[in-house]
Design a protein around this motif. Structure first.
Motif, mmCIF file in Angstrom:
data_model
loop_
_atom_site.group_PDB
_atom_site.id
_atom_site.type_symbol
_atom_site.label_atom_id
_atom_site.label_comp_id
_atom_site.label_asym_id
_atom_site.label_seq_id
_atom_site.Cartn_x
_atom_site.Cartn_y
_atom_site.Cartn_z
ATOM 1 N N VAL A 126 0.654 -1.258 0.174
ATOM 2 C CA VAL A 126 0.069 -0.469 0.033
ATOM 3 C C VAL A 126 0.968 1.144 0.225
ATOM 4 O O VAL A 126 1.943 1.609 1.034
ATOM 5 C CB VAL A 126 -0.715 0.294 1.235
ATOM 6 C CG1 VAL A 126 -2.148 0.891 1.188
ATOM 7 C CG2 VAL A 126 -1.907 -0.985 1.448
ATOM 8 N N GLY A 127 0.511 1.883 -1.014
ATOM 9 C CA GLY A 127 1.325 3.962 -1.182
ATOM 10 C C GLY A 127 0.536 4.364 -0.923
ATOM 11 O O GLY A 127 -1.236 4.378 -1.244
ATOM 12 N N SER A 153 1.702 10.659 7.739
ATOM 13 C CA SER A 153 2.836 9.686 9.240
ATOM 14 C C SER A 153 2.019 9.732 10.124
ATOM 15 O O SER A 153 2.786 8.598 10.830
ATOM 16 C CB SER A 153 4.411 10.886 9.029
ATOM 17 O OG SER A 153 4.025 11.178 7.707
ATOM 18 N N THR A 154 1.549 10.513 10.724
ATOM 19 C CA THR A 154 0.182 10.101 11.830
ATOM 20 C C THR A 154 0.322 8.501 11.751
ATOM 21 O O THR A 154 0.101 7.716 12.348
ATOM 22 C CB THR A 154 -0.324 11.025 12.054
ATOM 23 O OG1 THR A 154 0.279 12.457 11.860
ATOM 24 C CG2 THR A 154 -1.430 10.725 13.231
ATOM 25 N N LEU A 155 -0.931 8.696 10.432
ATOM 26 C CA LEU A 155 -1.755 7.395 10.403
ATOM 27 C C LEU A 155 -0.996 5.705 10.245
ATOM 28 O O LEU A 155 -1.116 4.963 11.033
ATOM 29 C CB LEU A 155 -2.216 7.332 8.258
ATOM 30 C CG LEU A 155 -3.517 5.711 8.606
ATOM 31 C CD1 LEU A 155 -4.488 5.768 9.779
ATOM 32 C CD2 LEU A 155 -4.076 5.778 6.956
ATOM 33 N N LEU A 156 0.301 6.052 9.208
ATOM 34 C CA LEU A 156 1.368 4.963 9.579
ATOM 35 C C LEU A 156 2.109 4.876 11.329
ATOM 36 O O LEU A 156 1.915 2.963 11.459
ATOM 37 C CB LEU A 156 3.318 5.468 8.565
ATOM 38 C CG LEU A 156 3.607 4.639 8.737
ATOM 39 C CD1 LEU A 156 2.937 2.677 7.774
ATOM 40 C CD2 LEU A 156 5.156 4.788 7.946
ATOM 41 N N ASN A 178 8.529 5.943 4.439
ATOM 42 C CA ASN A 178 8.779 5.367 5.442
ATOM 43 C C ASN A 178 8.218 3.774 5.155
ATOM 44 O O ASN A 178 7.637 4.603 4.717
ATOM 45 C CB ASN A 178 8.041 5.743 6.827
ATOM 46 C CG ASN A 178 9.045 7.327 7.430
ATOM 47 O OD1 ASN A 178 10.496 7.452 7.395
ATOM 48 N ND2 ASN A 178 8.818 8.400 7.058
ATOM 49 N N LEU A 179 8.526 3.014 5.982
ATOM 50 C CA LEU A 179 7.833 1.165 4.949
ATOM 51 C C LEU A 179 7.193 1.261 6.614
ATOM 52 O O LEU A 179 8.283 1.315 7.891
ATOM 53 C CB LEU A 179 8.597 0.143 4.922
ATOM 54 C CG LEU A 179 9.028 0.347 4.059
ATOM 55 C CD1 LEU A 179 10.576 -0.605 2.828
ATOM 56 C CD2 LEU A 179 7.876 0.515 2.396
ATOM 57 N N GLY A 180 5.933 0.407 6.991
ATOM 58 C CA GLY A 180 5.554 0.215 7.865
ATOM 59 C C GLY A 180 4.634 -1.086 7.860
ATOM 60 O O GLY A 180 4.252 -1.229 6.842
ATOM 61 N N ILE A 181 5.126 -2.159 8.563
ATOM 62 C CA ILE A 181 4.441 -3.516 8.933
ATOM 63 C C ILE A 181 2.635 -3.125 9.323
ATOM 64 O O ILE A 181 3.027 -3.316 10.539
ATOM 65 C CB ILE A 181 4.928 -4.340 9.704
ATOM 66 C CG1 ILE A 181 6.433 -4.672 8.511
ATOM 67 C CG2 ILE A 181 4.525 -6.071 9.563
ATOM 68 C CD1 ILE A 181 7.132 -6.048 8.658
ATOM 69 N N VAL A 182 1.548 -3.848 8.972
ATOM 70 C CA VAL A 182 0.878 -3.736 9.301
ATOM 71 C C VAL A 182 0.000 -4.943 9.484
ATOM 72 O O VAL A 182 -0.601 -5.886 9.336
ATOM 73 C CB VAL A 182 -0.246 -2.692 8.334
ATOM 74 C CG1 VAL A 182 -1.828 -2.317 9.425
ATOM 75 C CG2 VAL A 182 0.453 -1.157 7.991
ATOM 76 N N ALA A 183 -0.100 -4.538 11.213
ATOM 77 C CA ALA A 183 -0.424 -6.374 11.618
ATOM 78 C C ALA A 183 -1.931 -6.298 11.485
ATOM 79 O O ALA A 183 -2.900 -5.188 11.620
ATOM 80 C CB ALA A 183 -0.529 -5.795 13.101
ATOM 81 N N ILE A 215 1.675 -4.240 4.380
ATOM 82 C CA ILE A 215 3.358 -3.621 3.975
ATOM 83 C C ILE A 215 3.027 -2.022 3.442
ATOM 84 O O ILE A 215 2.290 -2.100 2.464
ATOM 85 C CB ILE A 215 4.675 -3.991 3.779
ATOM 86 C CG1 ILE A 215 5.368 -4.760 3.788
ATOM 87 C CG2 ILE A 215 5.812 -1.927 3.237
ATOM 88 C CD1 ILE A 215 6.707 -5.833 3.052
ATOM 89 N N MET A 216 2.912 -0.824 4.086
ATOM 90 C CA MET A 216 2.375 0.449 3.854
ATOM 91 C C MET A 216 3.674 1.040 3.504
ATOM 92 O O MET A 216 4.390 1.404 4.650
ATOM 93 C CB MET A 216 1.670 0.725 4.803
ATOM 94 C CG MET A 216 0.734 2.423 4.527
ATOM 95 S SD MET A 216 -0.620 2.768 5.897
ATOM 96 C CE MET A 216 -2.195 1.592 4.876
ATOM 97 N N ALA A 217 3.492 2.032 3.156
ATOM 98 C CA ALA A 217 4.895 3.053 2.850
ATOM 99 C C ALA A 217 4.513 4.506 2.496
ATOM 100 O O ALA A 217 3.018 5.009 1.844
ATOM 101 C CB ALA A 217 5.234 2.682 1.784
ATOM 102 N N ASP A 218 4.682 5.314 3.340
ATOM 103 C CA ASP A 218 4.279 6.632 3.733
ATOM 104 C C ASP A 218 5.186 7.165 2.616
ATOM 105 O O ASP A 218 6.594 7.061 3.099
ATOM 106 C CB ASP A 218 4.664 7.300 4.529
ATOM 107 C CG ASP A 218 4.172 8.605 5.015
ATOM 108 O OD1 ASP A 218 4.081 9.617 4.368
ATOM 109 O OD2 ASP A 218 4.936 8.794 5.965
ATOM 110 N N ILE A 219 5.035 8.577 1.986
ATOM 111 C CA ILE A 219 5.682 8.466 0.841
ATOM 112 C C ILE A 219 5.645 10.003 0.935
ATOM 113 O O ILE A 219 4.076 10.568 0.903
ATOM 114 C CB ILE A 219 5.729 8.126 -0.272
ATOM 115 C CG1 ILE A 219 5.358 6.579 -0.918
ATOM 116 C CG2 ILE A 219 5.968 8.128 -1.955
ATOM 117 C CD1 ILE A 219 4.596 5.867 -1.552
#
Length: 329
Positions: free
Chosen positions: A164-165, A175-178, A199-204, A212-216
């Motif tokens: 998800v981008g 950024s706050t959401l991620l 920034n990459l984040g792994i969403v459980a 995986i979600m990327a905040d771009i």
């Protein structure tokens, strides 16, 4: 962490030259005319890129500008082939694109763990004189020289691989959401362009599953022309399976803001609009049900939408369900 993210490097690569073939003649006590027995030269070393899923940046290559592979050794008598030049392996993150440094032409991309691609090929070893004997010339004095090395500038660009981008203007709350959905710790502040790097984040998700979600970095009008963070940002969107558009509830017009974002993607690369899309209306804790109903006429049709608030943690489970369903359609 932000300063350690490098998604563009230019490196000078030089392969090894091939070893020369041998012109040796077999000379033994009882074989005065043994004929040619010169071995082949070894090939020069390659410069090879190798995919490594543990890496997420090209930082390790930022200060290593000159990459040199080993030369092949010459062949010798008794049909002995020279040793190959030493190959140089460069580990790169998945999603790395290699381009010709002069023309900008895309050579290849690395997308899988352990995948290897030669970026600068070593010279072939020369053939020994044994290859050139004929019925009319049984003692050729000739052997091939090794092929010369190759060298040149190579550009490596990283396109972040994520499911998800997040797409939105600066300060839309990406950024706050991620940070709320995952364990990622992006820099957060209420001014535009806080996020200068993805920034990459792994969403459980339910049942020990995850995505995986990327905040771009935030998009701005004219990004496709390179304004703001422009192309550096848009490059990362190309690798995402699903685009999550984030528009704040206090925007003058949700439809208009969504259309501007959509147009920037279209101008940069129309194929981006073939991706699945979800619209999240952020900062929705300031809305009641009546206001949400009134806003529906301002929401684009044919795209799933969810009202969320990262701060008040409203609508986040619904958003994750929506993302999961779209990813697994």
């Amino acid at each position: 962490m932000a300063t350690n993210f490098v998604d563009y490097v230019r490196i000078h690569c030089k392969s090894g030259k091939g070893g020369a073939g041998s012109r040796h003649m077999r000379r033994e006590k009882y074989i005065p005319k043994g004929g040619p027995d010169g071995g082949d030269g070894g090939r020069g070393g390659h410069v090879i890129l190798k995919g490594n899923k543990q890496m997420w940046t090209l930082l390790h290559l930022k200060y290593r500008k000159h990459i040199k592979a080993g030369h092949g050794d010459a062949g010798s008598g008794n049909l002995k082939t020279g040793s190959q030049g030493e190959d140089v392996y460069l580990d790169v993150p998945l999603g790395t694109v290699a381009k010709d440094g002069e023309t900008g032409e895309i050579l290849f991309e690395i997308t899988e763990e352990g995948e290897e691609k030669i970026v600068m090929r070593g010279g072939r070893g020369g053939l020994g004189n044994n290859h050139f004997k004929t019925s009319t010339n049984r003692t050729p004095e000739y052997a091939q020289p090794g092929e010369d090395h190759r060298e040149g500038w190579i550009i490596l660009e990283l396109k972040v691989l994520a499911d998800v981008g997040l797409v939105g203007f600066p300060n839309a709350g990406k950024s706050t959401l991620l940070s709320v959905l995952s364990a990622a710790k992006p820099e957060i502040a209420d001014y535009p362009f806080t996020t200068l790097t993805p920034n990459l984040g792994i969403v459980a998700y339910r049942g020990h599953q995850s995505f995986i979600m990327a905040d771009i970095p935030g998009i701005i009008e004219g990004a496709h022309e390179g304004k703001g963070l422009g192309h550096r940002f848009l490059r990362h969107i190309e690798r995402n399976s699903l685009l999550l558009f984030l528009v704040p509830a206090d925007a003058d017009s949700i439809r208009k803001e969504y259309e501007i974002l959509e147009n920037e993607l279209r101008m940069y690369n129309p194929e981006l609009l073939d991706k699945q899309r979800i619209l999240a209306i952020s900062k929705a804790d300031m809305l009641d049900d009546i206001m949400k109903d009134q806003m529906k006429s301002d929401i684009p049709e044919n795209i799933p939408h969810v009202f969320i608030s990262s701060v008040a943690q409203q609508g986040l489970e619904e958003l994750k369900d929506c993302i999961w369903q779209e990813l697994h359609k």
